[in-house]
Scaffold this active site. Structure first.
Site, PDB file in Angstrom:
ATOM      1  N   GLY A   1       4.634  -8.633  11.494  1.00  0.00           N
ATOM      2  CA  GLY A   1       5.430  -7.746  10.642  1.00  0.00           C
ATOM      3  C   GLY A   1       6.361  -6.829  11.410  1.00  0.00           C
ATOM      4  O   GLY A   1       7.438  -6.474  10.929  1.00  0.00           O
TER       5      GLY A   1
ATOM      6  N   GLU B   1       0.517 -16.178  14.920  1.00  0.00           N
ATOM      7  CA  GLU B   1      -0.046 -16.519  13.611  1.00  0.00           C
ATOM      8  C   GLU B   1      -0.806 -17.838  13.548  1.00  0.00           C
ATOM      9  O   GLU B   1      -1.723 -17.984  12.732  1.00  0.00           O
ATOM     10  CB  GLU B   1       1.065 -16.526  12.547  1.00  0.00           C
ATOM     11  CG  GLU B   1       1.600 -15.150  12.191  1.00  0.00           C
ATOM     12  CD  GLU B   1       2.645 -14.623  13.165  1.00  0.00           C
ATOM     13  OE1 GLU B   1       3.117 -13.499  12.952  1.00  0.00           O
ATOM     14  OE2 GLU B   1       2.992 -15.325  14.138  1.00  0.00           O
TER      15      GLU B   1
ATOM     16  N   GLY C   1       1.442  -7.063  10.164  1.00  0.00           N
ATOM     17  CA  GLY C   1       1.157  -6.641   8.797  1.00  0.00           C
ATOM     18  C   GLY C   1      -0.312  -6.307   8.637  1.00  0.00           C
ATOM     19  O   GLY C   1      -1.131  -6.651   9.496  1.00  0.00           O
TER      20      GLY C   1
ATOM     21  N   ASP D   1       5.925 -16.021  10.266  1.00  0.00           N
ATOM     22  CA  ASP D   1       6.745 -15.757   9.077  1.00  0.00           C
ATOM     23  C   ASP D   1       7.767 -14.650   9.343  1.00  0.00           C
ATOM     24  O   ASP D   1       8.340 -14.583  10.414  1.00  0.00           O
ATOM     25  CB  ASP D   1       5.856 -15.476   7.865  1.00  0.00           C
ATOM     26  CG  ASP D   1       5.048 -14.185   7.984  1.00  0.00           C
ATOM     27  OD1 ASP D   1       4.771 -13.731   9.115  1.00  0.00           O
ATOM     28  OD2 ASP D   1       4.685 -13.613   6.937  1.00  0.00           O
TER      29      ASP D   1
END
Length: 382
Positions: A142, A165, A94, A173
């Site tokens: 992402g 992450e 992302g 996530d």
């Protein structure tokens, strides 16, 4: 960006339409960030920010999601292919910098990005038509969310998968809490905590990809996918398997973690992150030492959040995992480590984050519980 319509007046065959999409990707004028096009009865999404490794931003999410929903009910659309321009990355994650800047000043992007990204992840996970992700290149964060929840994920020798992450004060996530604990043994927990990178055929061997096809065969595979007539999942699966059988590159090499699978299962079996670190230090092998060293560099808060995320996610639906992860995302936006991790890894690049708290022992159960707490009316609604 409006959908590019290749009108029937062109009388182009599906192959010609696909070639036109590919030619469009090669042109030099300013390109849209994502291409949403039809080739025959196939819908084609092309991630089109190759200079930034096809990083996913909010504007791309807002283009992909409504079109994906339209195609799902469109009688003229049989399947969806998601792919990427540039040849290096499918999607490296992302647009974290934009989210960081927004979070610092309390801008709504810090909520909107995660909320809308997770809604898109859920739409992919529940898609009613064959959804084929061609992850021919770097696939992280992402990019994993855009692919791993779909029915088919095709890796190539150029695929590089990771969920890194914990190194930036975040957590794996985009539904990581759902797919990671469903990998064999403790492999998912290992990947989540350490950010270990899988490459090429190993992405398939680990269970992240459903198929492996050599990169040079991808254009032909895309052409044949477009040519399928009213395909079922079985038809798509059969086609992908036929291409996989023709791809013997690196088939003689063992899985990169082959020698360590039982070690991972043993060392990462514990009721706490502290227990895992203790296991690694007590083991004394080179592999264990390396993993202990890796974990010592990660955000202690992120490690504890991630451990519990996967523990809980193992028994939850994708929807419930995404609701949980939205709560975690907002806890990270309120905290310190995410901003510090992004500074150290992506901005200043000194690779020396100063985590707060700085040790696992200082991250209390109460602090972790707070991250998982309900946001009330601000909770993610799916």
């Amino acid at each position: 960006m409006p959908l590019t319509v290749l009108t029937s007046a062109c009388r182009l065959k599906p192959l010609c339409r696909l070639q036109r999409i590919q030619a469009h990707m090669m042109s030099s004028h300013v390109e849209p960030e994502v291409l949403l096009e039809k080739a025959g009865r196939a819908a084609v999404i092309t991630m089109n920010r190759p200079k930034v490794l096809n990083a996913l931003n909010l504007s791309m999410i807002r283009q992909i999601y409504p079109q994906l929903k339209k195609w799902e009910t469109d009688p003229e659309t049989d399947l969806v292919i998601i792919r990427a321009a540039g040849g290096k990355a499918f999607c490296a994650g992302g647009d974290i910098r934009a989210v960081t800047e927004a979070g610092k000043v309390g801008d709504s992007l810090a909520q909107d990005f995660f909320r809308e990204e997770y809604i898109l992840n859920n739409a992919i996970g529940s898609y009613r038509k064959p959804y084929i992700a061609i992850i021919d290149g770097i696939t992280m964060g992402g990019g994993v969310g855009l692919s791993v929840h779909g029915r088919f994920r095709v890796a190539t020798e150029k695929t590089l998968f990771a969920m890194p992450e914990t190194a930036i004060g975040l957590f794996p996530d985009v539904g990581g809490g759902h797919f990671l604990p469903r990998l064999r043994g403790k492999l998912g927990l290992f990947l989540a905590l350490t950010g270990f990178r899988l490459k090429g055929r190993d992405v398939h061997r680990a269970g992240v990809a459903t198929h492996f096809v050599e990169s040079k065969k991808i254009p032909e595979l895309e052409k044949e996918l477009v040519d399928l007539k009213s395909p079922s999942d079985t038809d798509v699966s059969r086609l992908l398997e036929s291409f996989q059988k023709q791809s013997d590159l690196d088939s003689d090499k063992p899985f990169v973690l082959d020698k360590h699978v039982s070690d991972i299962d043993r060392l990462f079996s514990s009721s706490s992150v502290e227990g895992i670190v203790q296991n690694l230090k007590a083991d004394g092998s080179e592999f264990a030492k390396k993993q202990a060293e890796t974990l010592s560099r990660m955000s202690p808060t992120s490690l504890k959040i991630t451990f519990r995320q996967l523990q809980a996610g193992a028994a939850l639906s994708l929807q419930d995992v995404l609701v949980m992860e939205y709560r975690l995302s907002q806890a990270c936006m309120r905290g310190h480590d995410f901003y510090e991790g992004v500074r150290a890894v992506l901005i200043d690049k000194d690779q020396s984050p100063r985590w707060r708290p700085s040790t696992l022992e200082e991250v209390s159960q109460e602090m972790v519980d707070e991250c998982f707490g309900s946001l009330g009316e601000k909770d993610l609604a799916l």
